[in-house]
Design an enzyme around this catalytic site. Structure first.
Site, PDB file in Angstrom:
ATOM      1  NE  ARG A  84      -3.357   2.276   2.901  1.00 41.53           N
ATOM      2  CZ  ARG A  84      -3.109   3.156   3.828  1.00 41.53           C
ATOM      3  NH1 ARG A  84      -2.222   2.959   4.700  1.00 41.53           N
ATOM      4  NH2 ARG A  84      -3.799   4.414   3.936  1.00 41.53           N
ATOM      5  CG  HIS A 128      -0.828   9.077   3.284  1.00 41.80           C
ATOM      6  ND1 HIS A 128      -0.955   7.503   3.820  1.00 41.80           N
ATOM      7  CD2 HIS A 128      -0.453   9.534   4.692  1.00 41.80           C
ATOM      8  CE1 HIS A 128      -0.736   7.509   4.982  1.00 41.80           C
ATOM      9  NE2 HIS A 128      -0.161   8.570   5.605  1.00 41.80           N
ATOM     10  CD  GLU A 173      -4.671   7.710   9.343  1.00 41.03           C
ATOM     11  OE1 GLU A 173      -3.976   8.582   9.826  1.00 41.03           O
ATOM     12  OE2 GLU A 173      -4.137   6.705   9.935  1.00 41.03           O
ATOM     13  CD  GLU A 377      -1.449   3.957   8.223  1.00 44.99           C
ATOM     14  OE1 GLU A 377      -1.324   4.523   9.374  1.00 44.99           O
ATOM     15  OE2 GLU A 377      -1.568   4.879   7.230  1.00 44.99           O
TER      16      GLU A 377
HETATM   17  O1  IFM Z   1       2.769   7.710   9.977  1.00 48.31           O
HETATM   18  C1  IFM Z   1       1.301   7.760   9.900  1.00 48.31           C
HETATM   19  C2  IFM Z   1       0.748   7.524   8.866  1.00 48.31           C
HETATM   20  O2  IFM Z   1       1.121   8.552   7.799  1.00 48.31           O
HETATM   21  C3  IFM Z   1      -0.582   7.709   9.045  1.00 48.31           C
HETATM   22  N1  IFM Z   1      -1.265   6.847  10.210  1.00 48.31           N
HETATM   23  C4  IFM Z   1      -0.544   6.829  11.352  1.00 48.31           C
HETATM   24  C5  IFM Z   1       0.904   6.633  11.262  1.00 48.31           C
HETATM   25  C6  IFM Z   1       1.524   6.717  12.628  1.00 48.31           C
HETATM   26  O3  IFM Z   1       1.330   7.876  13.184  1.00 48.31           O
END
Ligand code: IFM
Length: 491
Positions: A84, A128, A173, A377
């Site tokens: 990913r 992102h 996110e 994640e």
């Molecule tokens: O590094 C980040 C990522 O970019 C988005 N989710 C959380 C991760 C850890 O903080």
């Protein structure tokens, strides 16, 4: 009693379960001004004094842009079934509008081809967090035009890669983009305005829906469509626990899931935020555009969040797991405070609670039973130490990370066994990288990056994950096999 996941009771994942790793463009690529890439809000933010740890920037990061082939070989050596990654919008459209930059598209085309050549499923995220700065100069995500520009960008990328990418994710996110970017100020562009944050929530939702429609129109390989959300698993405390949980669940979770998966904003969210905004930015037809069928809902999970109603007398606590930069990520809910969580903690100060992942998956399955899920994640930062062996090769012994991953994968397996339609797990992250406001001070990788030399070294967690990916069975928590033979530069 045997411990689940140990040799006595091996936990196996289905044959088509995606086991992979994840990264994001700004966090690993570097090459910030090369081949026509335009500036993003994270270039501006990280170059602004006081915004990131040690004034770190993503200018070089893990230099992935120049090390693409080696990094692809690294992924193959780890047995990854899927990868990913995110595309840098300003690498493809330097100002966020207009014709595509061929060199930008070519980089991602080579990445996708390189993955497919190695039998690794490409999972592409369009956004992102690295918004082209030129769009921010016109209001960024508070400007409806940004959502329309995002749809154009999605079409450009879909036309270029839409014959090969297997899973498309529109946004990573959006909670962070909206509330940390425009509310608390911890993330780029660093604004601290609650109304702006809620406006951004809606425009991000709209951007998602418009992008899915554009991708659908141009892709030719029947891919899957998704969005990735960072859910807040809430633990309520004190007399008003239920009310504190309800308010934060509305702002953090249902502000996204309800429009995306049910076609409306929650009434309690609109009421809770009425003093901040009237939501007049929601136009007729927007919710129809946002409410697109999704093949997968991406779930990011790291820790839980403890909340209670603030009594208004003691100093309000704000331990929500993010840097305090003066603003608030919680518009309309100043009466909720965020409590410190008991340990153990990772190097981020986040509590370790694998049960929270199981609860989240079960809860999403209950709320949205038709919706397949994928963990996009999960992972942990720890203070890793690089050791040098007598033969001058290197190692990183990271038993805490192996334990973290083992326990969270066991939790995911429990949810799977309980009937959750869970399609995969992506460890964050493939390699150490730029951790946003924390710069390079936090290491999430299963592969260590020496930022002086850019040498990659497999941590014990990488060897452990390789065993998992190759066998589809959760290995025990001790390192399981000798490192695969890699080029000398990788320790
Ligand atoms: O590094 C980040 C990522 O970019 C988005 N989710 C959380 C991760 C850890 O903080």
């Amino acid at each position: 009693m045997p411990i689940p996941g140990n040799a006595h009771t091996p936990l196996s994942f289905p044959a088509d379960f995606l086991l992979g790793s994840a990264t994001a463009a700004y966090q690993i690529e570097g090459a910030a001004t090369e081949d026509g890439r335009g500036p993003s809000i994270w270039d501006t933010f990280s170059h602004t004094p006081g915004k990131t740890w040690n004034a770190d920037t993503g200018d070089v990061a893990a230099d992935h842009y120049h090390r693409l082939d080696d990094d692809l070989d690294l992924m193959a050596s780890l047995g990854l079934r899927a990868y990913r990654f995110s595309l840098s919008w300003p690498r493809i459209q330097p100002t966020g509008r207009g014709p595509a930059n061929p060199k930008g598209l070519d980089f991602y085309s080579r990445l996708v081809d390189g993955l497919l050549a190695r039998g690794i499923t490409p999972v592409a995220t369009l956004y992102h967090w690295d918004l082209p700065q030129a769009l921010e100069d016109q209001g960024g995500w508070t400007n409806r035009a940004t959502a329309l520009a995002f749809a154009d960008y999605a079409r450009i990328v879909g036309e270029a890669l839409g014959d090969r990418v297997a899973i498309w994710t529109t946004l990573n996110e959006p909670w962070c983009s909206a509330y940390l970017g425009y509310g608390s100020g911890a993330h780029a562009p660093g604004r601290t305005d609650g109304a702006a944050a809620l406006t951004a929530v809606h425009h991000l939702n709209l951007a998602h829906g418009l992008a899915v429609q554009q991708l659908r129109a141009v892709t030719t390989n029947s891919p899957q469509y998704s969005i990735t959300l960072n859910f807040h698993v809430l633990r309520g405390h004190g007399d008003g626990a239920a009310e504190a949980v309800r308010r934060i669940d509305a702002l953090a979770n249902r502000a996204f899931t309800e429009p995306l998966l049910r076609g409306h904003y929650p009434k309690d969210l609109l009421n809770d935020t009425a003093s901040v905004t009237d939501w007049a930015f929601v136009q007729d037809g927007d919710l129809t555009d946002i409410y697109q069928p999704l093949d997968l809902l991406g779930v990011n999970y790291y820790a839980t969040t403890a909340v209670r109603l603030w009594d208004g007398t003691s100093t309000r606590q704000n331990n929500d797991g993010h840097k305090d930069m003066g603003g608030s990520a919680w518009p309309g809910s100043p009466q909720v405070e965020f409590l410190p969580q008991p340990g153990p903690h990772t190097a981020m100060g986040w509590n370790i609670d694998p049960d929270g992942l199981e609860e989240l998956l079960l809860d999403l399955h209950t709320r949205y039973p038709e919706q397949p899920l994928v963990i996009t994640e999960n992972g942990a930062a720890f203070d890793d130490h690089l050791t040098t062996r007598p033969d001058d090769t290197h190692a990183v012994h990271d038993p805490e990370r192996v334990d973290y991953l083992h326990r969270h994968l066991a939790a995911a397996h429990r949810a799977l066994t309980a009937g959750v339609d869970l399609r995969g797990y992506f460890v964050w992250s493939l390699m150490d990288n730029f951790e946003w406001g924390y710069g390079y001070s936090k290491r999430f990788g299963i592969v260590h990056v020496d930022y002086e030399t850019q040498r990659r070294t497999l941590k014990d967690s990488a060897l452990w994950f390789r065993e998992l990916a190759l066998t589809r069975t959760l290995p025990p928590t001790a390192p399981v096999s000798a490192p695969p033979k890699l080029g000398a530069s990788r320790g």
